[in-house]
Structure formats: C-alpha cells, structure tokens
Design a protein around this motif. Structure first.
Motif, mmCIF file in Angstrom:
data_model
loop_
_atom_site.group_PDB
_atom_site.id
_atom_site.type_symbol
_atom_site.label_atom_id
_atom_site.label_comp_id
_atom_site.label_asym_id
_atom_site.label_seq_id
_atom_site.Cartn_x
_atom_site.Cartn_y
_atom_site.Cartn_z
ATOM 1 N N UNK A 70 -19.791 -3.618 -30.846
ATOM 2 C CA UNK A 70 -20.918 -2.694 -30.985
ATOM 3 C C UNK A 70 -21.164 -1.934 -29.686
ATOM 4 N N UNK A 71 -21.183 -2.638 -28.563
ATOM 5 C CA UNK A 71 -21.386 -1.982 -27.266
ATOM 6 C C UNK A 71 -20.236 -1.013 -26.987
ATOM 7 N N UNK A 72 -19.018 -1.441 -27.264
ATOM 8 C CA UNK A 72 -17.856 -0.576 -27.018
ATOM 9 C C UNK A 72 -17.898 0.673 -27.892
ATOM 10 N N UNK A 73 -18.372 0.542 -29.119
ATOM 11 C CA UNK A 73 -18.406 1.681 -30.045
ATOM 12 C C UNK A 73 -19.451 2.712 -29.650
ATOM 13 N N UNK A 74 -20.593 2.275 -29.148
ATOM 14 C CA UNK A 74 -21.636 3.267 -28.809
ATOM 15 C C UNK A 74 -21.578 3.682 -27.353
ATOM 16 N N UNK A 75 -20.855 2.960 -26.508
ATOM 17 C CA UNK A 75 -20.615 3.338 -25.107
ATOM 18 C C UNK A 75 -21.889 3.627 -24.322
ATOM 19 N N UNK A 76 -22.982 2.924 -24.655
ATOM 20 C CA UNK A 76 -24.201 3.066 -23.878
ATOM 21 C C UNK A 76 -25.075 4.233 -24.277
ATOM 22 N N UNK A 77 -24.819 4.833 -25.423
ATOM 23 C CA UNK A 77 -25.675 5.921 -25.890
ATOM 24 C C UNK A 77 -27.067 5.424 -26.238
ATOM 25 N N UNK A 78 -28.046 6.288 -26.144
ATOM 26 C CA UNK A 78 -29.439 5.880 -26.428
ATOM 27 C C UNK A 78 -29.659 5.597 -27.908
ATOM 28 N N UNK A 79 -29.050 6.370 -28.776
ATOM 29 C CA UNK A 79 -29.243 6.185 -30.212
ATOM 30 C C UNK A 79 -28.037 5.463 -30.790
ATOM 31 N N UNK A 80 -28.261 4.239 -31.218
ATOM 32 C CA UNK A 80 -27.178 3.421 -31.741
ATOM 33 C C UNK A 80 -27.358 3.278 -33.244
ATOM 34 N N UNK A 81 -26.317 3.585 -33.980
ATOM 35 C CA UNK A 81 -26.298 3.377 -35.417
ATOM 36 C C UNK A 81 -25.094 2.477 -35.690
#
Length: 148
Positions: A70-81
C-alpha cells in the motif's frame, strides 16, 4: 502495456518505467518486517504523522506485506485510495501465494476485495512466517508481473 486486471474504478496493474511498486514494497520489507501490525515509521511525532498523511516508502521502518504494498503504491501521496492504488498489486501478490492457482481470486472491490487483504495478512502473520518468506513472495510477484 500489458493489463493484468480491469475492474471499474480500479486502476489496471501495469509495469511502469519507474521502480516497480513490487520492488519498492520488497525494499520496505527487507528494511524491516512486521507481524500483527500495519507499519511503523521514523517521523518524529504523532502530530507530524497526522499533518503529513501516510508515510513515504523511505519513512517506513517496518511493515507487513499489505502495508508495504500500500505504501509503495501510493508513494506518500496525501490522498490514498487503496482500491484504486494498491488493490491491483495486492491481488497480483495474492495470486503468487502457494496454492492460490487452485483458488479463484475474489473481486478487488468491497467485501471480496477485503478477502484478499485478509488472506495476505493471515499469511504474513502465520507463526512460522519469516521475513525471508515475505521477500521471496515479493520477488516471485516481480518475476510474474506483466511486462509492459
């Protein structure tokens, strides 16, 4: 690009030219693996964590396999889906579990998508599981990822 899964509202699994989500997740687990929890990070305070949102991959100290993906997929973006960003990767890794080839993969959204997360979490948290097992699963998933 080769598409592995397509479901309304879920981004298809694609291999990108940037470092693979699977490789980033593997790096997180190699740095620190966690059972019976989500992840720990190196941000200085609870307030910093609340204000900054989810951790970036380089901020994670330990993670279970699902959190690493999950962390790798969103790469630290503010909005996580999670359904949009991480579920295609979670489903791909689920298919790489021992014995998964004989089982039909549930849908990626809603309660059936949650079944994938439960399966991977149970696998991660098994008493005999090791970090090496998790790294090997992610390496297998990298080898079997669609080539684009």
């Amino acid at each position: 690009m080769a598409v592995c899964l397509v479901e309304p509202g879920v981004r298809p699994l694609r291999r990108t030219s940037e470092r693979s989500v699977l490789a980033v997740a593997r790096g997180i687990v190699e740095r620190g693996w966690l059972q019976h929890g989500w992840c720990t990070d190196n941000r200085p305070s609870r307030v910093a964590r609340l204000l900054a949102g989810p951790p970036r991959p380089d901020e994670v100290e330990q993670a279970c396999v699902v959190a690493a993906l999950t962390v790798a997929a969103h790469r630290g973006g503010r909005l996580v889906n999670v359904e949009r960003d991480a579920m295609p990767w979670i489903a791909h890794v689920w298919r790489c579990l021992p014995g998964a080839a004989e089982r039909r993969a549930p849908a990626l959204r809603g309660p059936r998508g949650a079944a994938l997360i439960r399966d991977l979490t149970a696998w991660n948290d098994a008493p005999h599981r090791t970090r090496e097992d998790v790294v090997a699963l992610l390496e297998r998933a990298e080898r079997l990822a669609p080539v684009g």
